[in-house]
Design an enzyme around this catalytic site. Structure first.
Site, PDB file in Angstrom:
ATOM      1  N   GLY A  49      -4.835  -2.023   5.278  1.00 15.70           N
ATOM      2  CA  GLY A  49      -4.038  -3.175   4.829  1.00 15.70           C
ATOM      3  C   GLY A  49      -4.721  -4.508   5.094  1.00 15.70           C
ATOM      4  O   GLY A  49      -4.875  -5.346   4.201  1.00 15.70           O
ATOM      5  N   ARG A  50      -5.180  -4.704   6.317  1.00 21.04           N
ATOM      6  CA  ARG A  50      -5.768  -6.008   6.674  1.00 21.04           C
ATOM      7  C   ARG A  50      -7.176  -6.182   6.126  1.00 21.04           C
ATOM      8  O   ARG A  50      -7.811  -7.208   6.347  1.00 21.04           O
ATOM      9  CB  ARG A  50      -5.727  -6.199   8.192  1.00 21.04           C
ATOM     10  CG  ARG A  50      -6.394  -5.111   9.001  1.00 21.04           C
ATOM     11  CD  ARG A  50      -6.016  -5.214  10.479  1.00 21.04           C
ATOM     12  NE  ARG A  50      -6.464  -4.081  11.279  1.00 21.04           N
ATOM     13  CZ  ARG A  50      -5.828  -2.924  11.382  1.00 21.04           C
ATOM     14  NH1 ARG A  50      -4.726  -2.720  10.703  1.00 21.04           N
ATOM     15  NH2 ARG A  50      -6.284  -1.949  12.154  1.00 21.04           N
ATOM     16  N   GLU A  54      -4.866  -6.888  15.397  1.00 19.83           N
ATOM     17  CA  GLU A  54      -4.341  -5.589  14.974  1.00 19.83           C
ATOM     18  C   GLU A  54      -5.452  -4.536  15.022  1.00 19.83           C
ATOM     19  O   GLU A  54      -5.203  -3.360  15.234  1.00 19.83           O
ATOM     20  CB  GLU A  54      -3.729  -5.668  13.563  1.00 19.83           C
ATOM     21  CG  GLU A  54      -2.731  -4.545  13.304  1.00 19.83           C
ATOM     22  CD  GLU A  54      -1.982  -4.668  11.991  1.00 19.83           C
ATOM     23  OE1 GLU A  54      -2.598  -5.087  10.995  1.00 19.83           O
ATOM     24  OE2 GLU A  54      -0.786  -4.346  11.944  1.00 19.83           O
ATOM     25  N   GLU A  99      10.605  -4.737   4.353  1.00 20.64           N
ATOM     26  CA  GLU A  99      10.646  -6.158   3.992  1.00 20.64           C
ATOM     27  C   GLU A  99      10.289  -6.332   2.513  1.00 20.64           C
ATOM     28  O   GLU A  99      11.009  -6.993   1.750  1.00 20.64           O
ATOM     29  CB  GLU A  99       9.639  -6.974   4.826  1.00 20.64           C
ATOM     30  CG  GLU A  99       9.984  -7.124   6.294  1.00 20.64           C
ATOM     31  CD  GLU A  99       9.351  -6.043   7.152  1.00 20.64           C
ATOM     32  OE1 GLU A  99       9.044  -4.951   6.614  1.00 20.64           O
ATOM     33  OE2 GLU A  99       9.176  -6.274   8.358  1.00 20.64           O
ATOM     34  N   HIS A 130      -5.344 -33.274  18.133  1.00 18.87           N
ATOM     35  CA  HIS A 130      -4.247 -34.111  18.601  1.00 18.87           C
ATOM     36  C   HIS A 130      -3.135 -33.271  19.226  1.00 18.87           C
ATOM     37  O   HIS A 130      -2.020 -33.748  19.380  1.00 18.87           O
ATOM     38  CB  HIS A 130      -3.699 -34.947  17.437  1.00 18.87           C
ATOM     39  CG  HIS A 130      -4.757 -35.832  16.841  1.00 18.87           C
ATOM     40  ND1 HIS A 130      -4.925 -37.146  17.205  1.00 18.87           N
ATOM     41  CD2 HIS A 130      -5.734 -35.562  15.938  1.00 18.87           C
ATOM     42  CE1 HIS A 130      -5.950 -37.663  16.537  1.00 18.87           C
ATOM     43  NE2 HIS A 130      -6.460 -36.715  15.760  1.00 18.87           N
ATOM     44  N   LYS A 166       0.839  -1.202   0.000  1.00 16.66           N
ATOM     45  CA  LYS A 166       0.000   0.000   0.000  1.00 16.66           C
ATOM     46  C   LYS A 166       0.876   1.255   0.000  1.00 16.66           C
ATOM     47  O   LYS A 166       0.701   2.149  -0.806  1.00 16.66           O
ATOM     48  CB  LYS A 166      -0.898  -0.038   1.234  1.00 16.66           C
ATOM     49  CG  LYS A 166      -1.830   1.127   1.366  1.00 16.66           C
ATOM     50  CD  LYS A 166      -2.791   0.922   2.527  1.00 16.66           C
ATOM     51  CE  LYS A 166      -3.483   2.217   2.883  1.00 16.66           C
ATOM     52  NZ  LYS A 166      -4.426   2.065   3.987  1.00 16.66           N
ATOM     53  N   LYS A 173       9.526  -1.177  14.763  1.00 21.45           N
ATOM     54  CA  LYS A 173      10.113  -0.897  13.436  1.00 21.45           C
ATOM     55  C   LYS A 173      11.154   0.202  13.558  1.00 21.45           C
ATOM     56  O   LYS A 173      12.228   0.143  12.964  1.00 21.45           O
ATOM     57  CB  LYS A 173       9.018  -0.379  12.487  1.00 21.45           C
ATOM     58  CG  LYS A 173       8.216  -1.441  11.793  1.00 21.45           C
ATOM     59  CD  LYS A 173       7.455  -0.787  10.635  1.00 21.45           C
ATOM     60  CE  LYS A 173       6.088  -1.366  10.443  1.00 21.45           C
ATOM     61  NZ  LYS A 173       5.239  -0.599   9.540  1.00 21.45           N
TER      62      LYS A 173
HETATM   63  C1  G6Q Z   1      -2.529  -3.846   8.084  1.00 18.54           C
HETATM   64  C2  G6Q Z   1      -1.296  -3.184   8.419  1.00 18.54           C
HETATM   65  C3  G6Q Z   1      -0.036  -3.884   7.963  1.00 18.54           C
HETATM   66  C4  G6Q Z   1       0.343  -3.599   6.513  1.00 18.54           C
HETATM   67  C5  G6Q Z   1       1.774  -4.052   6.289  1.00 18.54           C
HETATM   68  C6  G6Q Z   1       2.230  -3.870   4.875  1.00 18.54           C
HETATM   69  O1  G6Q Z   1      -3.620  -3.417   8.314  1.00 18.54           O
HETATM   70  O2  G6Q Z   1      -1.366  -1.873   8.027  1.00 18.54           O
HETATM   71  O3  G6Q Z   1      -0.079  -5.262   8.165  1.00 18.54           O
HETATM   72  O4  G6Q Z   1      -0.527  -4.228   5.647  1.00 18.54           O
HETATM   73  O5  G6Q Z   1       2.639  -3.360   7.149  1.00 18.54           O
HETATM   74  O6  G6Q Z   1       2.143  -2.540   4.496  1.00 18.54           O
HETATM   75  P1  G6Q Z   1       2.277  -2.111   2.996  1.00 18.54           P
HETATM   76  O7  G6Q Z   1       1.153  -2.701   2.237  1.00 18.54           O
HETATM   77  O8  G6Q Z   1       2.216  -0.604   3.008  1.00 18.54           O
HETATM   78  O9  G6Q Z   1       3.597  -2.626   2.499  1.00 18.54           O
END
Ligand code: G6Q
Length: 546
Positions: free
Chosen positions: A266-267, A352, A212, A383, A206, A511
């Site tokens: 994001g989520r 989150e 990463e 199990h 996003k 972070k």
């Molecule tokens: C979700 C968070 C988080 C995000 C990641 C990746 O709601 O905001 O999990 O999706 O940190 O972020 P980017 O899509 O910006 O790389």
């Protein structure tokens, strides 16, 4: 401020709880032969039986009153109406717009967001079909059959979970891969197995600033350029992002960028361009079916009265355990191998979103908020950690999710699975008294001494809650319904707790500190102030890596 001591309905619930605590579900079932049917709701092919929970009409009535007092109906309308309910970030929350199949206008700052959403959906359709049909090929003209999603968190967990859930629908010649973690393993393992000529990299981010994802994307880009040259990038890299500038800086042609917007968290983003890999794997029609399923749940959530509203009911039962019984744990157990990653996905969605301690009125909460969520696929987990669920000192309410029909009906497999899921709910609720355990031991011919020694170990306290969710089949439509159900459950709980479910400042501090530690590990910064534990660990690791 909304607190446990100041809300009328909350006070009433405390009274109800005092009276109700100690009630045994066995007795409730005995007193009401229709309890199972009465506490069951059905929406199309999804049935939700919440009767094996510690509730009765009085409890549910008081919980519905709490929802009313918290203005849930208005808050639902605010979300669906595009209001900026993500107050800390001043954003609307419109994942529901991404699957608004009715296409009614939704305005943010006076502008209807539907045309841009529909235009992007068309783009996703065209591109995913072009890849599937081999119209959009790799640089050397070969069909792109290895699709690699590079993303993390919300840009990984949703597409990954959904692709796995819908594996049955994958095009036969397409393979999906996911690279998320920052260690080199993801890249190494995937790049070892795929062929540059047939590989499409989807950089899903996003913000397009996530360390990463960008590090992994750079490694993959170099690997591709080393094999096919710089000109190949345009045919092997696409970006899913809100940040055109950074996408261009990275070296991906904006024509290969599929956009989404800051009103999609994001989520909550697998319904957007972030779902590209799903569309390529299962086909756009199936992707659309997933949106349709979610839309059906959205309509149900928006329009049903609380007492028949599945997400609302589940949310309120969660509140009942969390805030009145003091149970801050919760398990999700899908009985279907295709849904094995659903718990990990829901862990992010729930923890989150609702792992917060400050109210929307800027005060610290004086009540518990989001529970710890965990889970795994049944029957496997029977199990392992089910021992604790049955006989441990912790009570863990669980959701048991199962499709009546499997995509892989082989012999009696599915019947055995179904028998197991139903038996678990029954066993947790019914338990087994010491007397019954003793009688069973006696029938097995054990001596009185043996019976006395073993009967406690073989007894089960029972009265342990579960909700059973029966799907017809794990298909795209039902998956959409299921995920949207949990989204709205989480939303409802956030409203009751008066927290903002849509920010995630809690993931930022670590972070930032990592950015301080990195130069120390690389040997370009020294003597940075840390606690003695962190300093010691840094020195230890540096020594090993010398
Ligand atoms: C979700 C968070 C988080 C995000 C990641 C990746 O709601 O905001 O999990 O999706 O940190 O972020 P980017 O899509 O910006 O790389």
């Amino acid at each position: 401020m909304f607190g446990k001591t100041t809300t009328k309905a909350w006070k009433q619930l405390e009274k109800v709880f005092k009276h109700f605590d100690g009630t045994e579900m066995n007795d409730l079932f005995a007193a009401d032969p229709k309890r199972g049917e009465r506490y069951t709701e059905q929406l199309e092919n999804m049935l939700v039986d919440y009767s094996k929970n510690r509730i009765d009409d009085n409890v549910m009535g008081a919980l519905f009153e709490l929802a009313r007092e918290r203005g849930l109906k208005e808050k639902i309308n605010d979300m669906f109406g595009g209001k900026k309910i993500n107050t800390t970030e001043n954003r609307a929350v419109l994942h529901i717009a991404l699957r608004n199949r009715g296409n009614s206008p939704i305005y943010v700052d006076g502008r209807d967001v539907m045309p841009q959403i529909n235009a992007t959906l068309e783009k996703i359709k065209d591109f995913s079909e072009a890849v599937r049909l081999g119209r959009f090929t790799g640089y050397t003209g070969k069909k792109l059959t290895n699709i690699v999603n590079i993303g993390i968190g919300g840009s990984d967990l949703g597409p990954f979970m959904a692709c796995e859930a819908l594996r049955h629908y994958w095009a036969k010649d397409i393979k999906c891969w996911f690279i998320s973690n920052i260690d080199g393993t993801g890249c190494a393992e995937v790049l070892n197995k795929v062929d540059p000529e047939t590989t499409l990299f989807i950089v899903a981010s996003k913000t397009f600033t996530t360390i990463e994802t960008l590090t992994n994307a750079r490694t993959c880009r170099k690997w591709l350029v080393d094999a096919l040259g710089e000109h190949a990038v345009a045919k092997h890299f696409i970006a899913l992002s809100t940040n055109k500038e950074e996408v261009e800086k990275f070296g991906i042609n904006p024509e290969n960028m599929f956009e989404f917007w800051d009103f999609v968290g994001g989520r909550y983003s697998m319904w957007s361009a972030i779902g590209m890999i799903i569309a390529i794997a299962v086909g756009f029609k199936n992707f659309e079916r997933m949106l349709e399923g979610a839309y059906a749940m959205d309509e149900h959530f928006k329009n049903s009265e609380f007492k028949h509203n599945i997400p609302v009911i589940l949310a309120l039962i969660g509140i009942w355990y969390n805030n009145f019984y003091g149970i801050h744990r919760y398990g999700v157990i899908p009985y279907d191998q295709y849904l094995q990653y659903l718990p990990a996905y829901l862990q992010q969605l729930d923890m989150e979103s609702n792992g917060k301690s400050v109210t929307s009125d800027n005060k610290y909460v004086d009540y518990a908020t989001g529970p710890v969520l965990f889970g795994g696929a049944g029957t496997n987990v029977q199990h392992s950690f089910f021992q604790l669920l049955h006989q441990g000192t912790e009570i863990v309410p669980i959701d048991l999710i199962v499709p009546a029909i499997s995509h892989n009906e082989i012999g009696t497999h599915q019947q055995i699975l179904l028998a197991n899921v139903l038996a678990q709910g029954e066993a947790l609720m019914r338990g087994k008294t010491e007397a019954t355990a003793a009688a069973e031991l006696e029938a097995a011919g054990k001596s009185q001494a043996e019976i006395a020694r073993l009967k406690k170990y073989k007894s089960f306290s029972g009265n342990r809650p579960s909700t059973t969710i029966v799907l017809k089949k794990v298909d795209p439509y039902t998956l959409g319904m299921l995920v949207a159900m949990y989204e709205h459950k989480v939303f409802t709980q956030g409203v009751i707790w008066n927290i903002n479910s849509f920010d995630q400042f809690g993931v930022e501090l670590g972070k930032k500190l990592a950015l301080n530690i990195l130069p120390e590990l690389q040997g370009t910064a020294h003597n940075v102030q840390h606690d003695s534990s962190t300093s010691n660990l840094i020195n230890h690791i540096k020594k090993i890596r010398k």
